[in-house]
Design an enzyme around this catalytic site. Structure first.
Site, PDB file in Angstrom:
ATOM      1  N   ILE A 190       9.647 -68.928 -69.667  1.00 45.40           N
ATOM      2  CA  ILE A 190      11.095 -68.951 -69.903  1.00 45.40           C
ATOM      3  C   ILE A 190      11.711 -70.306 -69.555  1.00 45.40           C
ATOM      4  O   ILE A 190      12.407 -70.909 -70.380  1.00 45.40           O
ATOM      5  CB  ILE A 190      11.789 -67.800 -69.157  1.00 45.40           C
ATOM      6  N   ASP A 249      23.209 -63.323 -63.819  1.00 45.95           N
ATOM      7  CA  ASP A 249      22.918 -62.156 -64.655  1.00 45.95           C
ATOM      8  C   ASP A 249      22.308 -61.029 -63.824  1.00 45.95           C
ATOM      9  O   ASP A 249      22.179 -59.911 -64.305  1.00 45.95           O
ATOM     10  CB  ASP A 249      21.954 -62.532 -65.790  1.00 45.95           C
ATOM     11  N   HIS A 309      22.894 -57.923 -66.057  1.00 47.44           N
ATOM     12  CA  HIS A 309      21.431 -57.914 -66.234  1.00 47.44           C
ATOM     13  C   HIS A 309      21.086 -57.698 -67.710  1.00 47.44           C
ATOM     14  O   HIS A 309      20.318 -56.807 -68.076  1.00 47.44           O
ATOM     15  CB  HIS A 309      20.788 -56.830 -65.366  1.00 47.44           C
ATOM     16  N   ASP A 366       7.975 -76.295 -58.972  1.00 45.16           N
ATOM     17  CA  ASP A 366       7.053 -75.166 -59.099  1.00 45.16           C
ATOM     18  C   ASP A 366       5.778 -75.559 -58.372  1.00 45.16           C
ATOM     19  O   ASP A 366       5.068 -76.474 -58.790  1.00 45.16           O
ATOM     20  CB  ASP A 366       6.749 -74.860 -60.568  1.00 45.16           C
ATOM     21  N   ALA A 402      16.812 -64.397 -63.043  1.00 47.22           N
ATOM     22  CA  ALA A 402      15.506 -63.887 -62.611  1.00 47.22           C
ATOM     23  C   ALA A 402      15.656 -62.565 -61.856  1.00 47.22           C
ATOM     24  O   ALA A 402      15.595 -61.485 -62.445  1.00 47.22           O
ATOM     25  CB  ALA A 402      14.780 -64.936 -61.771  1.00 47.22           C
ATOM     26  N   ARG A 403      15.865 -62.629 -60.551  1.00 46.65           N
ATOM     27  CA  ARG A 403      16.051 -61.449 -59.711  1.00 46.65           C
ATOM     28  C   ARG A 403      17.146 -61.729 -58.691  1.00 46.65           C
ATOM     29  O   ARG A 403      17.186 -62.804 -58.075  1.00 46.65           O
ATOM     30  CB  ARG A 403      14.749 -61.093 -58.972  1.00 46.65           C
ATOM     31  N   GLU A 446      22.415 -53.616 -58.040  1.00 45.19           N
ATOM     32  CA  GLU A 446      22.902 -53.466 -59.409  1.00 45.19           C
ATOM     33  C   GLU A 446      23.155 -52.000 -59.731  1.00 45.19           C
ATOM     34  O   GLU A 446      22.246 -51.182 -59.584  1.00 45.19           O
ATOM     35  CB  GLU A 446      21.893 -54.060 -60.389  1.00 45.19           C
TER      36      GLU A 446
END
Length: 325
Positions: free
Chosen positions: A153, A253, A277, A172, A228-229, A258
């Site tokens: 992504i 998002d 989300h 990363d 992502a989370r 949630e």
């Protein structure tokens, strides 16, 4: 054989039914929220397809004949993978169903925040027609976008961001070489980025990785983007950073809880954009996700190797590489 869907938020289960019916596999669907509910309906299931329901060690220990746990999605933090591996249960996800959608959404959130679209739209709807309400808005070209994680992504995000003239840097720990971007340390990324977009998996090492210390390293004009989370961000620290103007804004998002409670402070902050989300969603991606989750399940139950296999591993690493996102 019987497959149980623990929970879902889709209008139809036709793709799953179509795939499983071809193999003579019975499908049973529920809306479980707790471990107890999952145990009750899954104890004698041969396979499980799950969206958000907790598939914990306790749940897995109660399973009598389960061979596969398939997730609707890329992440699998709701599944205790080591426990599944110990019991010989395959865990599957779908790694490629929404690469275009999530990368589009991340860039959309960036552009919205940069051009203050939501803020200005709300002003106009309240009778204020004045571009000065958006000030200051710097030119986007040559600003820096920092990507935390560089899997499928964020690689797409980097390509799309380059169209707008953004300089892209990446953190990363599992990537040693990447074309078109600069690899930097976590601290360097935070200190250099005008936009920070998170694309890391959620695990014990990454939970709360964007905390109070991280916000103090960021630029005052920076905008934090998360597709992502939710738990990757310490939301209490985010609220504090926004109030104290340590950063300029956030575009989210995903959230820790949630949906969030109605009184959540972030919901009333003008410099925060929140979507429900939805980054993964398009009509096409939903069908692809559901079909592939069912295909993973059917493959294991018919003695074949699934296309998307998370495990089994003799020793499950907690720090799965960022390339899984």
């Amino acid at each position: 054989m019987k497959v149980v869907i623990t929970d879902y938020e889709y209008d139809s289960l036709l793709p799953e039914e179509t795939v499983l019916k071809k193999h003579g596999i019975e499908l049973e669907a529920h809306q479980c929220q707790t471990e107890e509910e999952v145990i009750e309906v899954c104890r004698y299931a041969d396979g499980i397809i799950s969206q958000y329901a907790p598939i914990s060690r306790r749940v897995i220990e109660e399973m009598q004949q389960c061979q596969v746990i398939a997730r609707y999605g890329i992440g699998y933090d709701s599944v205790d993978v080591p426990s599944a591996s110990e019991k010989g249960i395959a865990v599957c996800n779908v790694t490629d169903y929404c690469i275009e959608e999530v990368s589009d959404h991340a860039v959309t959130l960036l552009l919205n925040a940069a051009r203050k679209v939501s803020l200005l739209s709300n002003r106009v709807k309240n009778g204020i027609w004045d571009f000065n309400e958006a000030k200051p808005v710097p030119r986007l070209t040559k600003q820096t976008l920092g990507l935390i994680g560089f899997g499928n992504i964020p690689r797409k995000v980097a390509v799309k961001a380059a169209v707008f003239g953004l300089n892209v840097i990446v953190f990363d720990p599992f990537v040693t070489q990447a074309d078109g971007v600069s690899l930097v340390s976590f601290d360097k990324l935070l200190a250099s980025s005008d936009f920070v977009s998170i694309h890391a998996p959620l695990n014990e090492k990454t939970k709360g990785m964007i905390d109070e210390a991280a916000f103090k390293k960021m630029k005052q004009n920076a905008v934090l983007i998360n597709t992502a989370r939710g738990p990757l961000i310490d939301e209490g620290a985010l609220v504090k950073a926004l109030r104290e103007r340590e950063i300029a804004g956030a575009a989210l998002d995903v959230m820790e809880q949630e949906p969030p409670v109605e009184s959540h402070t972030l919901l009333s902050m003008e410099n925060v954009i929140i979507t429900p989300h939805v980054a993964w969603y398009s009509e096409e991606s939903e069908v692809e996700l559901k079909t592939k989750a069912a295909e993973n399940t059917a493959a294991v139950l018919t003695g074949k190797k699934p296309a998307y296999l998370v495990n089994p591993l003799k020793e499950e690493r907690v720090d799965h590489d960022f390339k899984s996102i």
